[in-house]
Design an enzyme around this catalytic site. Structure first.
Site, PDB file in Angstrom:
ATOM      1  CB  SER A   5     -26.977   5.179  22.930  1.00  0.00           C
ATOM      2  OG  SER A   5     -25.894   6.258  23.381  1.00  0.00           O
TER       3      SER A   5
HETATM    4  N1  SAH Z   1     -21.381   6.546  21.445  1.00  0.00           N
HETATM    5  C1  SAH Z   1     -21.054   5.794  23.016  1.00  0.00           C
HETATM    6  C2  SAH Z   1     -21.949   6.437  23.715  1.00  0.00           C
HETATM    7  C3  SAH Z   1     -21.225   7.577  24.366  1.00  0.00           C
HETATM    8  S1  SAH Z   1     -21.881   7.594  25.709  1.00  0.00           S
HETATM    9  C4  SAH Z   1     -20.952   4.382  22.902  1.00  0.00           C
HETATM   10  O1  SAH Z   1     -22.081   3.417  21.573  1.00  0.00           O
HETATM   11  O2  SAH Z   1     -21.151   3.376  23.063  1.00  0.00           O
HETATM   12  C5  SAH Z   1     -20.755   9.807  25.617  1.00  0.00           C
HETATM   13  C6  SAH Z   1     -19.729   9.580  25.711  1.00  0.00           C
HETATM   14  O3  SAH Z   1     -19.335  10.745  25.002  1.00  0.00           O
HETATM   15  C7  SAH Z   1     -18.295   9.891  26.646  1.00  0.00           C
HETATM   16  O4  SAH Z   1     -18.194   8.107  26.278  1.00  0.00           O
HETATM   17  C8  SAH Z   1     -18.263  10.570  27.123  1.00  0.00           C
HETATM   18  O5  SAH Z   1     -16.446  10.562  27.343  1.00  0.00           O
HETATM   19  C9  SAH Z   1     -17.720  11.198  25.737  1.00  0.00           C
HETATM   20  N2  SAH Z   1     -17.655  13.311  25.823  1.00  0.00           N
HETATM   21  C10 SAH Z   1     -18.511  14.181  26.730  1.00  0.00           C
HETATM   22  N3  SAH Z   1     -17.470  14.819  25.532  1.00  0.00           N
HETATM   23  C11 SAH Z   1     -17.257  14.395  25.183  1.00  0.00           C
HETATM   24  C12 SAH Z   1     -16.032  15.313  24.103  1.00  0.00           C
HETATM   25  N4  SAH Z   1     -16.029  17.021  24.334  1.00  0.00           N
HETATM   26  N5  SAH Z   1     -15.505  14.926  22.983  1.00  0.00           N
HETATM   27  C13 SAH Z   1     -15.225  13.449  23.245  1.00  0.00           C
HETATM   28  N6  SAH Z   1     -15.751  12.831  23.737  1.00  0.00           N
HETATM   29  C14 SAH Z   1     -16.610  13.103  24.738  1.00  0.00           C
END
Ligand code: SAH
Length: 250
Positions: free
Chosen positions: A98
């Site tokens: 993000s």
């Molecule tokens: N917080 C992260 C950015 C996340 S992008 C950072 O600081 O880099 C969103 C993430 O959520 C992705 O890596 C994706 O694979 C994960 N995601 C999507 N659905 C999910 C779920 N049901 N449970 C856990 N993670 C999930």
């Protein structure tokens, strides 16, 4: 082992430990100026989003933490030049880290206090978890893509964010073994607020979660569980997150 091979093995071990020292001690000093500029940009951005930012702006403790966490270590090599710009960046597997303002806002909104246990859904690069780490007692983070989860766990350990625990799984269901959580940050957009996460929120706790379909407008929502157990939700601002995947989210 022949003497030459022994010598090579020893050299490799020395180089490996030198690399470990460099990679764990240098980041906090690295690119300080860029981080300071990023903090100024976050403050400016916060002023343009008064409906989402509470009080006098982003909590100074959150900004201080973001001034210390080496964001460039959480993005792929080829993105390092852009690590401190106020925008999301690709981290592989179709996912993104993000933008700094959104990380600051989400961290600010859950009002983390020193003794808190915080849950993050969507570890991704591990950056949001690293920002939460110095502010909370314990950070639990769940990632659904095994490669991302494993890499983030290794990176967080290497950088000594020792109070962060990462697990690979579907975050829709939360992490009941460690519940309740004083704060929950969901960093992928769900079609609805996942009921298991509301359930696992402590009384007096706060959750931030982007809600909306992948092709529809998503809104960042603030969910609060009051001391009497009642729930309030507030829609804060339009956002664009990657979708929450898994069994129960469509
Ligand atoms: N917080 C992260 C950015 C996340 S992008 C950072 O600081 O880099 C969103 C993430 O959520 C992705 O890596 C994706 O694979 C994960 N995601 C999507 N659905 C999910 C779920 N049901 N449970 C856990 N993670 C999930």
């Amino acid at each position: 082992m022949r003497p030459l091979a022994q010598c090579q093995a020893l050299l490799a071990a020395v180089l490996a430990s030198a690399a470990a020292v460099v990679s764990t001690s240098a980041p906090a000093q690295d690119r300080l100026g860029e981080r300071a500029a990023m903090i100024e940009t976050i403050k400016l951005h916060a002023r343009s989003a008064p409906s989402a930012v509470e009080g006098q702006g982003i909590d100074p403790a959150v900004l201080e933490t973001m001034g210390n966490v080496p964001r460039h270590f959480f993005v792929p090599e080829e993105q390092r030049g852009a690590a401190y710009r106020d925008r999301p960046l690709p981290i592989g597997y179709g996912q993104t880290i993000s933008q700094p303002f959104i990380v600051a806002l989400m961290t600010d909104l859950i009002n983390v206090r020193r003794g808190d246990a915080v849950l993050e859904i969507g570890t991704g690069s591990g950056y949001q978890a690293a920002v939460l780490s110095p502010l909370a007692a314990k950070v639990y983070s769940i990632e659904i893509i095994p490669e991302l989860g494993e890499r983030a766990a290794a990176r967080l350990a290497e950088l000594r964010f020792d109070n962060v625990e990462v697990k690979v799984g579907d975050g829709y269901y939360g992490w009941p073994a460690h519940a309740p959580f004083d704060g929950i940050v969901v960093t992928a957009a769900a079609s609805h607020i996942p009921p298991p996460l509301v359930e696992q929120l402590a009384k007096g706790g706060r959750m931030v979660v982007p809600v909306g379909g992948p092709f529809a407008t998503q809104f960042l929502m603030l969910v609060e569980k009051r001391r009497d157990g009642s729930i309030t939700t507030r829609q804060l601002l339009p956002v664009a997150f990657v979708p929450l995947r898994g069994g129960r989210v469509q």
